[in-house]
Design an enzyme around this catalytic site. Sequence first.
Site, short mmCIF file in Angstrom:
data_model
loop_
_atom_site.label_atom_id
_atom_site.label_comp_id
_atom_site.label_asym_id
_atom_site.label_seq_id
_atom_site.Cartn_x
_atom_site.Cartn_y
_atom_site.Cartn_z
N LYS A 74 0.79 -1.23 0.00
CA LYS A 74 0.00 0.00 0.00
C LYS A 74 0.82 1.28 0.00
CE LYS A 74 -3.27 -1.05 -0.78
NZ LYS A 74 -3.48 -1.67 -2.12
N GLY A 76 2.33 2.42 -2.73
CA GLY A 76 2.44 2.95 -4.09
C GLY A 76 3.10 1.97 -5.04
N TRP A 79 1.79 2.03 -8.72
CA TRP A 79 2.29 3.23 -9.41
C TRP A 79 3.75 3.04 -9.82
CZ3 TRP A 79 2.71 8.67 -6.67
CH2 TRP A 79 2.79 9.67 -7.64
N HIS A 142 7.55 -7.63 -1.80
CA HIS A 142 7.27 -6.94 -0.53
C HIS A 142 8.24 -7.40 0.57
CE1 HIS A 142 3.73 -4.92 -1.87
NE2 HIS A 142 2.93 -5.95 -1.90
N LYS A 297 -7.95 6.54 -3.47
CA LYS A 297 -7.90 8.01 -3.55
C LYS A 297 -6.55 8.52 -4.03
CE LYS A 297 -10.97 9.44 0.22
NZ LYS A 297 -10.90 10.09 1.55
P1 A3P Z 1 -4.94 4.96 -1.17
O1 A3P Z 1 -5.56 3.74 -0.60
O2 A3P Z 1 -4.42 5.90 -0.12
O3 A3P Z 1 -5.80 5.67 -2.14
P2 A3P Z 1 -0.19 -0.26 -3.64
O4 A3P Z 1 -0.08 0.00 -5.09
O5 A3P Z 1 1.14 -0.40 -2.96
O6 A3P Z 1 -1.15 -1.35 -3.34
O7 A3P Z 1 -0.77 1.08 -2.98
C1 A3P Z 1 -2.08 1.47 -3.25
C2 A3P Z 1 -2.18 2.96 -2.97
O8 A3P Z 1 -1.60 3.69 -4.05
C3 A3P Z 1 -3.63 3.40 -2.89
O9 A3P Z 1 -3.64 4.51 -2.00
C4 A3P Z 1 -3.91 3.79 -4.32
O10 A3P Z 1 -5.01 4.67 -4.49
C5 A3P Z 1 -2.60 4.46 -4.71
N1 A3P Z 1 -2.33 4.40 -6.16
C6 A3P Z 1 -2.57 3.38 -7.01
N2 A3P Z 1 -2.18 3.71 -8.25
C7 A3P Z 1 -1.70 4.97 -8.18
C8 A3P Z 1 -1.15 5.85 -9.17
N3 A3P Z 1 -1.06 5.50 -10.43
N4 A3P Z 1 -0.74 7.07 -8.74
C9 A3P Z 1 -0.83 7.43 -7.46
N5 A3P Z 1 -1.34 6.64 -6.49
C10 A3P Z 1 -1.76 5.42 -6.85
#
Ligand code: A3P
Length: 330
Positions: A74, A76, A79, A142, A297
């Site tokens: 979680k 990022g 991304w 992870h 979000k």
């Molecule tokens: P939130 O739950 O705060 O919205 P991971 O990819 O490690 O599972 O993390 C997920 C988090 O990254 C979520 O945060 C998600 O909304 C956010 N996220 C996913 N894709 C993203 C992107 N392309 N740019 C920015 N944030 C992103």
Amino acid sequence: MDEQKISVNLRNEELNEEIKTLISSLPSDKDSSGKDVSKYQGCWYTHHALQAVLSFQKNFKPQDTDVIVASFPKCGTTWLKALTFALLHRSKYSSLHDHHHHPLLSDNPHVLVPYLEMNLYYYSEKPDLTKYSSSPRLFSTHMPLHALQEGLKDSTCKIVYMCRNVKDTLVSYWHFFCKKQINDEVISSFEDTFESFCRGVSLFGPFWDQVLSYWRGSLEDPNHVLFMKYEEMKAEPREQIKRLADFLGCPFTKEEEESGSMDEIIDLCSLRNLSSLEINKTGKLYNGRDNKTFFRKGEVGDWKNYLTPGMENKIDMIIQEKLQNSGLIL
Ligand code: A3P
């Protein structure tokens, strides 16, 4: 029996004898989503993830050109996977060539950049990696750095780590792991999840130990471990993506910078763009999870809507204590 229970039962049977013996000797607990977890080499794993970690450590054959994207869940990951993939393959799929057929438009980033322990070695002791033969191979994890390095042996792979504010990570973690996918029914209250997290019991936790493992690794060997922050990527994407490209050995040329290639990658990998794609609206991952659950979000500071002042104080104190003298500010 519903489908999910059947698959869980089948997977339980797949634990090998070696791992069962090992687990019986390890500290054990339940994470906030109710999963049995064991602590191995300082990190909490589900039993199947642990089995996968051991298979990876034993069987992975690294190549010096491999790139590993690492993160705590979680922070990022999705991304960072998209950005790294887009950067490394940009000459193949630039707008001049084939922008409309970019793999990120038809596949979820978790499919394009598979997890070592949550995907490849999760389903097989010796997965077939030949389909990832194009160089550089791109994988993700992870695991904390010391566990990853055991599998990388002495190779000179590049590792990119993405970190995030602990409170936003925790809120995102709760939404993702502690609610049912189908109806958002809460499996574990936010308060209980918070308490487990503060005890360090979370998947791939304790959070601070994992973050510190990569932070120290990046200080010791900056050419092979890059430490990035979600908040910095949001605040200054151009600077950060440049940093990432330099680290990966594929810096942007002047022409690329001027032609807008950097902004194209930022737009392609944005939450807005990825979450609007059909594959990410309706598709599922190999493990049955809806792709859309990876996009929520994407804000900095959403924790303010969830943590009481008492919780904020408690977790800030823990982080302050754990990170003191490390030079890392989160
Ligand atoms: P939130 O739950 O705060 O919205 P991971 O990819 O490690 O599972 O993390 C997920 C988090 O990254 C979520 O945060 C998600 O909304 C956010 N996220 C996913 N894709 C993203 C992107 N392309 N740019 C920015 N944030 C992103």
